[in-house]
Design an enzyme around this catalytic site. Structure first.
Site, PDB file in Angstrom:
ATOM      1  N   GLU A 320      40.913  16.827 -21.499  1.00  0.00           N
ATOM      2  CA  GLU A 320      39.861  17.266 -22.636  1.00  0.00           C
ATOM      3  C   GLU A 320      38.726  16.862 -22.528  1.00  0.00           C
ATOM      4  O   GLU A 320      38.394  15.672 -22.540  1.00  0.00           O
ATOM      5  CB  GLU A 320      40.681  16.916 -23.963  1.00  0.00           C
ATOM      6  CG  GLU A 320      42.018  17.486 -24.345  1.00  0.00           C
ATOM      7  CD  GLU A 320      42.577  17.089 -25.625  1.00  0.00           C
ATOM      8  OE1 GLU A 320      42.129  17.191 -26.786  1.00  0.00           O
ATOM      9  OE2 GLU A 320      43.655  16.189 -25.319  1.00  0.00           O
ATOM     10  N   LYS A 323      36.566  14.576 -25.050  1.00  0.00           N
ATOM     11  CA  LYS A 323      36.885  13.465 -25.832  1.00  0.00           C
ATOM     12  C   LYS A 323      36.029  12.259 -25.387  1.00  0.00           C
ATOM     13  O   LYS A 323      35.546  11.944 -24.300  1.00  0.00           O
ATOM     14  CB  LYS A 323      38.365  12.954 -25.270  1.00  0.00           C
ATOM     15  CG  LYS A 323      39.507  13.899 -25.720  1.00  0.00           C
ATOM     16  CD  LYS A 323      40.868  13.467 -25.344  1.00  0.00           C
ATOM     17  CE  LYS A 323      41.372  12.402 -26.171  1.00  0.00           C
ATOM     18  NZ  LYS A 323      42.720  11.941 -25.887  1.00  0.00           N
ATOM     19  N   GLU A 329      40.430   8.734 -20.471  1.00  0.00           N
ATOM     20  CA  GLU A 329      40.827   9.327 -21.534  1.00  0.00           C
ATOM     21  C   GLU A 329      40.678  10.883 -21.653  1.00  0.00           C
ATOM     22  O   GLU A 329      41.575  11.842 -22.204  1.00  0.00           O
ATOM     23  CB  GLU A 329      39.893   8.838 -22.770  1.00  0.00           C
ATOM     24  CG  GLU A 329      40.188   7.400 -23.397  1.00  0.00           C
ATOM     25  CD  GLU A 329      41.324   7.163 -23.948  1.00  0.00           C
ATOM     26  OE1 GLU A 329      41.799   8.310 -24.708  1.00  0.00           O
ATOM     27  OE2 GLU A 329      42.310   6.221 -23.782  1.00  0.00           O
TER      28      GLU A 329
END
Length: 463
Positions: A320, A323, A329
């Protein structure tokens, strides 16, 4: 194989022989650009071993996409909405009526996760009210109870490992002192309602923060030499130790004699990280998630509680790129945002589809195959064999299915496996009685697929 069974024996067998058989869950986050459509995601996952999906909101497109797929969904109340739902029961009822009610029962929603790591999340603008979390959970449960849905849909909340004062040794772990009152309320609520205790457990972070003290193979779920707990438990991987640390903390609150199922709501390993995150590599991510999928399917407990099966949700389906936080992350996904694979993890389902050949893909860089309107019904690969046998007996007996093709010398006899034979019979029944999702339920053992399961001379009927 016996194909004789009365209509009385069939439901009794289903009810008496049904036993927990673990599938694999996955977290489906959407904080990224150019992600595949929810419909395409749902269609792909139907041809995999994934039978549970957790999302982080109540996105109506996702809820609609997973209708009639036989994949269970866990939806979420965002942290920012918890306070509103805690205010009054009517506020919780309005939220449920708008966000959930329009999609059930076609979409199998089995739990509502209220917040995410709510008790350990820092809010720059305002400190999150811990008591609001419990009140919101209670209000939502009251709504479900009033609507007769409390057995189907459970209310819980995911925690990070930071709720513990310490996680080692596992047998002496307790919740952080400042959280003891709120954790007592939450665990009591879970025990009373039969909802699972959700924990987001990441051996990766433990290794990253203490590489000199944590063995990499131990963090990667490998068969390490073992870490011994003072009470005699031996841990060959860190995830089991983390799960038992939560179990000990729950027991320390005085709930040791209550049944509280622990669920790993998130666990994964990043394929890329910032400078200093040397373990965030594609090879390590592939190794961890391959072993995590095997762990999820193993139906094994932990050293402290070997008979307790653990539901596990892999984090995550996609990288993603929007993020916040460090590079790692944004790189926990098995797939990139464009649908291409970050690395290979075997999610193939032997009896869900004959077209994947073990290669699960969103079609990036490949010639896309057009899907027609046809759908088929097959047996879930992890359904209990005794229950599947009862389903087979029903279909080929009272269900009226012509099962000669799965007898010896029939075109669908090979492979001579119960799930394969049941898939043929279940699909025939499904096509005979109308392709409605309830005609492929079979007490939760059936799975609707958009991919033709036919192979060789074995032809699966369709409308």
């Amino acid at each position: 194989m016996s194909l004789l069974c009365s209509t009385i024996v069939f439901p009794l067998l289903v009810l008496l022989l049904l036993s927990p058989v673990n599938g694999v869950g996955i977290n489906y986050g959407t904080i990224g650009s150019n992600l595949p459509s929810p419909k395409k995601v749902a269609q792909l996952l139907q041809s995999t071993i994934i039978d549970k999906v957790k999302i982080y909101d109540t996105n109506p497109q996702i809820l609609e996409a997973f209708s009639n797929t036989a994949i269970d969904l866990i939806v979420a109340v965002e942290n920012s909405h918890v306070s509103n739902l805690s205010a009054t029961r009517s506020a919780a009822d309005e939220w449920f009526a708008a966000r959930i009610l329009p999609f059930i029962p076609a979409t199998s929603i089995v739990a509502i996760a209220v917040g995410n790591e709510y008790l350990t999340t820092d809010n720059d603008d305002d400190k999150l009210d811990h008591n609001a979390l419990v009140q919101a959970m209670q209000n939502l449960h009251s709504v479900l109870l009033a609507r007769g849905l409390d057995r189907k849909i459970k209310v819980t909340t995911p925690h990070s490992m930071a709720v513990l004062a310490s996680s080692f040794p596992p047998s002496s772990s307790t919740f952080a002192t400042t959280l003891l009152p709120i954790m007592t309320s939450i665990v009591g609520f879970l025990a009373d309602t039969g909802a699972p205790f959700m924990v987001n457990a990441y051996p990766y972070f433990a290794y990253r923060d203490n590489p000199g003290m944590v063995n990499l193979e131990y963090a990667l779920l490998g068969n390490a030499t073992g870490v011994r707990d003072p009470k005699g438990y031996v841990y060959t991987n860190m995830l089991d130790a983390q799960i038992d640390a939560i179990r000990s903390a729950v027991n320390a609150l005085g709930f040791g004699n209550r049944t509280i199922k622990i669920m790993v709501s998130e666990s994964g390993w990043p394929s890329k990280g910032d400078k200093g995150e040397t373990a965030a590599t594609t090879d390590n991510a592939r190794t961890y998630n391959t072993r995590l999928v095997e762990r999820a399917q193993s139906n094994k407990g932990t050293p402290m509680s070997p008979k307790d099966n653990i539901d596990i949700f892999v984090f995550a389906l996609f990288n993603e790129n929007k993020k916040q936080g460090g590079t790692s992350e944004r790189n926990f996904g098995i797939f990139n945002g464009d649908g291409s694979k970050v690395y290979d993890v075997d999610l193939s389902c032997q009896f869900c589809s004959s077209n994947t050949n073990g290669k699960i893909s969103f079609g990036f860089g490949e010639k896309a195959s057009l899907r027609g309107p046809s759908v088929w019904c097959v047996a879930k690969p992890h359904a209990d064999e005794k229950v599947i046998q009862a389903v087979l007996d029903f279909c080929c007996g009272p269900g009226g299915v012509d099962c000669r093709e799965i007898y010896e010398n029939g075109d669908c006899f090979q492979p001579d496996k119960i799930h394969a034979h049941a898939s043929y019979a279940m699909n025939t029944y499904y096509q005979m009685h109308g392709r409605n999702y309830w005609n492929c339920d079979f007490k939760g053992t059936g799975l609707v697929t958009f991919s033709d399961p036919s192979y060789g001379r074995c032809f699966y009927s369709q409308q």
